[in-house]
Scaffold this motif. Structure first.
Motif, PDB file in Angstrom:
ATOM      1  N   UNK A  23       0.832  -1.211   0.000  1.00  0.00           N
ATOM      2  CA  UNK A  23       0.000   0.000   0.000  1.00  0.00           C
ATOM      3  C   UNK A  23       0.864   1.258   0.000  1.00  0.00           C
ATOM      4  N   UNK A  24       1.907   1.255   0.821  1.00  0.00           N
ATOM      5  CA  UNK A  24       2.753   2.447   0.915  1.00  0.00           C
ATOM      6  C   UNK A  24       3.488   2.688  -0.398  1.00  0.00           C
ATOM      7  N   UNK A  75      -3.637  10.822   7.765  1.00  0.00           N
ATOM      8  CA  UNK A  75      -3.884  10.056   6.540  1.00  0.00           C
ATOM      9  C   UNK A  75      -4.139   8.590   6.845  1.00  0.00           C
ATOM     10  N   UNK A  76      -3.858   8.166   8.087  1.00  0.00           N
ATOM     11  CA  UNK A  76      -4.109   6.779   8.461  1.00  0.00           C
ATOM     12  C   UNK A  76      -5.515   6.563   9.002  1.00  0.00           C
ATOM     13  N   UNK A 110      -6.973   1.841   2.538  1.00  0.00           N
ATOM     14  CA  UNK A 110      -5.614   1.324   2.406  1.00  0.00           C
ATOM     15  C   UNK A 110      -4.695   1.765   3.515  1.00  0.00           C
ATOM     16  N   UNK A 111      -4.578   3.085   3.759  1.00  0.00           N
ATOM     17  CA  UNK A 111      -3.623   3.554   4.755  1.00  0.00           C
ATOM     18  C   UNK A 111      -4.066   3.217   6.169  1.00  0.00           C
ATOM     19  N   UNK A 119       4.251   3.458  13.016  1.00  0.00           N
ATOM     20  CA  UNK A 119       4.668   4.053  11.755  1.00  0.00           C
ATOM     21  C   UNK A 119       4.681   5.567  11.899  1.00  0.00           C
ATOM     22  N   UNK A 120       5.766   6.179  11.422  1.00  0.00           N
ATOM     23  CA  UNK A 120       5.932   7.620  11.473  1.00  0.00           C
ATOM     24  C   UNK A 120       6.114   8.160  10.051  1.00  0.00           C
ATOM     25  N   UNK A 121       5.843   9.440   9.897  1.00  0.00           N
ATOM     26  CA  UNK A 121       5.963  10.073   8.584  1.00  0.00           C
ATOM     27  C   UNK A 121       6.804  11.335   8.716  1.00  0.00           C
TER      28      UNK A 121
END
Length: 738
Positions: free
Chosen positions: A444-445, A523-524, A543-544, A558-560
């Motif tokens: 997905x990513x 976005x998650x 998806x996210x 998970x980090x962005x």
């Protein structure tokens, strides 16, 4: 002979060969094609065809033979490997993979024929020698004219135990040419109790007629070359090679081989083959072994002196053909183990760890030095066994990384983008159970990075960027965890657009100005999307949220990091394993908790006089501001009277926090036991374990605790919200409840 096991081996090796083929095809697009790569491509399809021939899998044989012809012309320089041909070969790869999957599922192979693909293959075959017989007006070149061969085959004694039938190789040869004569040498066949039905005692001498070359003949026996003696000679020079072929034979066996070759015409005028078994292919295929065994012939009418040439020639005169009988040498460095057996072993070792802890506790309470020393020795051995067994379940993360070159190629071409994938740290190891569950989140990513992250070529050039975009997959170890990064050099996340969408959906307050990491985390959320239009790749807001849920199920986060115009990095942190870990026991009030040892940096004494839950609940740790989290208050436990309190400094990623506890109990081998569905929503608890006393201790989720402590401290420095601002849906309540 376990044919089912042999079939499973064929399926597994075919998958590995197809993965290798796909990897090569994707690599050659980025660099100059080498002859080694082309030969490897040919060997891949040739080996699958040969293995399928052993099982009589005609649909796989037919198609792989056509693909093999194309690859043969490619390595001979008659075709050039361009982008269009790479695409066709990838389609061939997909079709063979589909056939293998259908075979594993027990489905029909005939129903999967792809006439369009076969037609495309035939269109590329400029000189399909194996498929079009030469016309009378144009005789074939000398190199491709049919030739007679003498094959002397002594398969190893364990060939049947290894799941291979010698007659299958003869059947396969019959599909490539004509077996004109065959004789089985039975001199070594024992009688009575010495006979072992699972051992091979036969030697086969064949007269073979075909237009394939010597190298292709040797490749037919690739699977048995290591333990066998195989000699392949052109008929016209076979007489000079007879001594070498009989170098290891007994005198009786050598005489029978010589008689067989004389009947084949290899030693002069050929003798009639009426006494031989039927030379036609049909009876051979019906029952090859039964049709080939003959009684020993009469003693050859020749002087004893003529048997002298059976002595082996000097080593320096041995021709290159003798390499065919040389094994690959050396013992295998790897052994394949069923995953279920390894999982069962891990579970048993977990129970052994718990039992060892109980024995160690009893020994310490008994205060018997010899018993304590013995249990410590057992505990040390258990730890070594645990470490060694867990390492067997560790696999390289490249196992999933190498799936993505094909994904990047196909998706980028579908979108009309030029994207180069770069893989770093593929050798980083992770628990196999976690690797298998990482595929979908990473997919997905990666697809989102290609679709939304990297701009179209014209946009990149307008902003002064290279036309080709870059996508990185990176993995490395950090503080006892595995970090996986998916990065791109695209346009970055649109912070303003994400913030507006989050406010519109009520995820963030209208007057909030959260930091970038909080904004990007939106976005998650389920159904969150900023796409203007829906495509077949993304845009539906699905998806996210699945990505975050999948990562959290692996006890990771998970980090962005994103910078406008420069790119975005998704950073996933995961524990090394989900089975057994090294833990650190702490006591809070009357409860015992376990911290993962790799997250513990140090332990210090809590400074006296520090007000609990003061204005700034933190300490100065050698010039570094360390936020504190009092676990008794956090879990609403009754305070306990303690002479001193301790701070356990923990770290996850780049963040640190101090957990205030009442007592330190030291290291502890922790067998992770999952919690029930009732506790799935608890962010601060990641599992449980059983102590030596039989009591249950909870395993703390360090990332969540650090995030909690850091967020609370940052909120204290931020401005309070307006009194008339309504709380956003789902916002956490103030307080210390988990």
């Amino acid at each position: 002979m376990d044919l089912e096991q042999a079939m499973q081996t064929f399926l597994e090796e075919s998958r590995e060969l197809l993965d290798e083929m796909e990897s090569i095809l994707l690599d050659v697009e980025a660099e100059q094609t080498s002859s080694e790569q082309l030969n490897a491509l040919f060997r891949t399809m040739h080996t699958i065809k040969g293995s399928a021939g052993l099982f009589g899998l005609d649909p796989i044989i037919r198609f792989s033979h056509q693909a093999e012809n194309l690859l043969d012309q490619l390595r001979d320089g008659k075709l050039k490997l361009d982008d269009e041909l790479v695409g066709l070969l990838l389609r061939c790869h997909d079709h063979v993979k589909l056939l293998i999957q259908a075979l594993a599922a027990g489905d029909s192979l005939e129903a999967l024929s792809d006439e369009a693909l076969e037609a495309a293959l035939l269109g590329y075959l400029t000189v399909p020698q194996a498929m079009q017989p030469p016309t009378r007006e144009a005789p074939p070149p000398a190199a491709s004219r049919p030739e007679r061969w003498v094959l002397s085959l002594r398969f190893g004694p364990d060939v049947l135990r290894n799941g291979l039938d010698p007659s299958s190789f003869i059947r396969y040869l019959a599909t490539l040419g004509t077996v004109e004569g065959i004789r089985a040498i039975v001199c070594r066949l024992p009688a009575g109790a010495d006979f072992d039905a699972e051992s091979n005692y036969l030697r086969f001498e064949l007269l073979y007629h075909s237009d394939i070359d010597e190298k292709s003949l040797h490749e037919v026996f690739e699977f048995v070359r290591e333990d066998s003696e195989l000699f392949i000679w052109p008929l016209k020079i076979a007489a000079a090679r007879l001594p070498e072929s009989c170098a290891s034979a007994t005198p009786d066996e050598a005489r029978e081989v010589e008689e067989a070759w004389r009947r084949f015409g290899a030693l002069g005028q050929a003798q009639p083959l009426e006494e031989e078994p039927p030379a036609g292919i049909d009876p051979l295929l019906e029952h090859p072994l039964a049709a080939t065994v003959e009684p020993p012939p009469a003693e050859p009418a020749q002087p004893a002196a003529q048997t002298e040439p059976h002595a082996p020639p000097p080593p320096e005169t041995a021709p290159a053909h003798s390499e065919a009988r040389a094994g690959r040498g050396g013992e295998s460095r790897f052994i394949k183990v069923e995953a279920g057996k390894l999982d069962s072993l891990i579970n048993l070792i977990g129970e052994l760890v718990i039992a060892g802890s109980a024995a160690n506790l009893i020994a310490r309470r008994s205060q018997q030095p010899q018993l304590v020393e013995a249990t410590l020795g057992i505990a040390n051995l258990i730890e070594q066994i645990r470490t060694g067994t867990l390492s067997m379940r560790m696999v390289q993360i490249g196992e999933i990384f190498h799936r993505f070159p094909r994904v990047v190629r196909d998706v980028s071409r579908e979108l009309g983008k030029d994207i180069q994938l770069r893989i770093v740290g593929a050798e980083t190891e992770l628990d196999k159970s976690m690797v298998e569950k990482l595929g979908d989140p990473l997919l997905h990513i990666v697809r989102n990075a290609i679709d939304h992250g990297i701009e179209p070529t014209e946009v990149r050039q307008a902003h002064g960027k290279p036309a080709q975009g870059n996508l990185w997959l990176n993995a490395y170890h950090e503080s006892g965890s595995v970090v996986i990064e998916v990065a791109d050099d695209g346009g970055g996340l649109d912070r303003g657009r994400i913030l507006a969408k989050a406010r519109e959906r009520g995820l963030l307050g209208l007057d909030e100005e959260p930091p970038d990491n909080v904004v990007f985390q939106q976005i998650f959320e389920a159904g969150f999307s900023t796409a203007d239009q829906v495509t077949n790749l993304s845009g539906r807001g699905v998806g996210m949220d699945v990505v975050r849920r999948g990562i959290e199920q692996l006890h990771g986060n998970i980090e962005i990091d994103s910078e406008a115009g420069q790119g975005t990095t998704f950073r996933i942190r995961l524990p090394l394993t989900l089975a057994i870990i090294d833990g650190f026991l702490v006591e809070v009030a009357a409860s015992t908790f376990v911290l993962p040892l790799e997250a513990v940096i140090e332990c210090i004494e809590l400074p006296a006089g520090l007000p609990e839950n003061g204005v700034h609940d933190c300490i100065n740790l050698r010039g570094e501001l360390l936020p504190l989290l009092h676990l008794d208050s956090f879990f609403e436990l009754p305070p306990a009277a303690a002479l001193r309190r301790n701070v356990v400094v923990v770290q996850y990623g780049e963040r640190k926090a101090g957990l205030v506890v009442d007592a330190l109990q030291g290291e502890f081998q922790t067998v992770i036991k999952p919690l029930g569905a009732l506790f799935n929503t608890l962010k601060a608890i990641s599992g449980s374990t059983i102590l030596g006393t039989g009591e249950v201790a909870l395993i703390l989720d360090v990332p969540s605790l650090i995030q909690r402590a850091c967020r609370r401290e940052s909120e204290r420095f931020s401005l309070p919200p307006r009194a008339d601002a309504a709380p956003r849906p789902g916002a956490p309540l103030q307080g210390n409840t988990p």
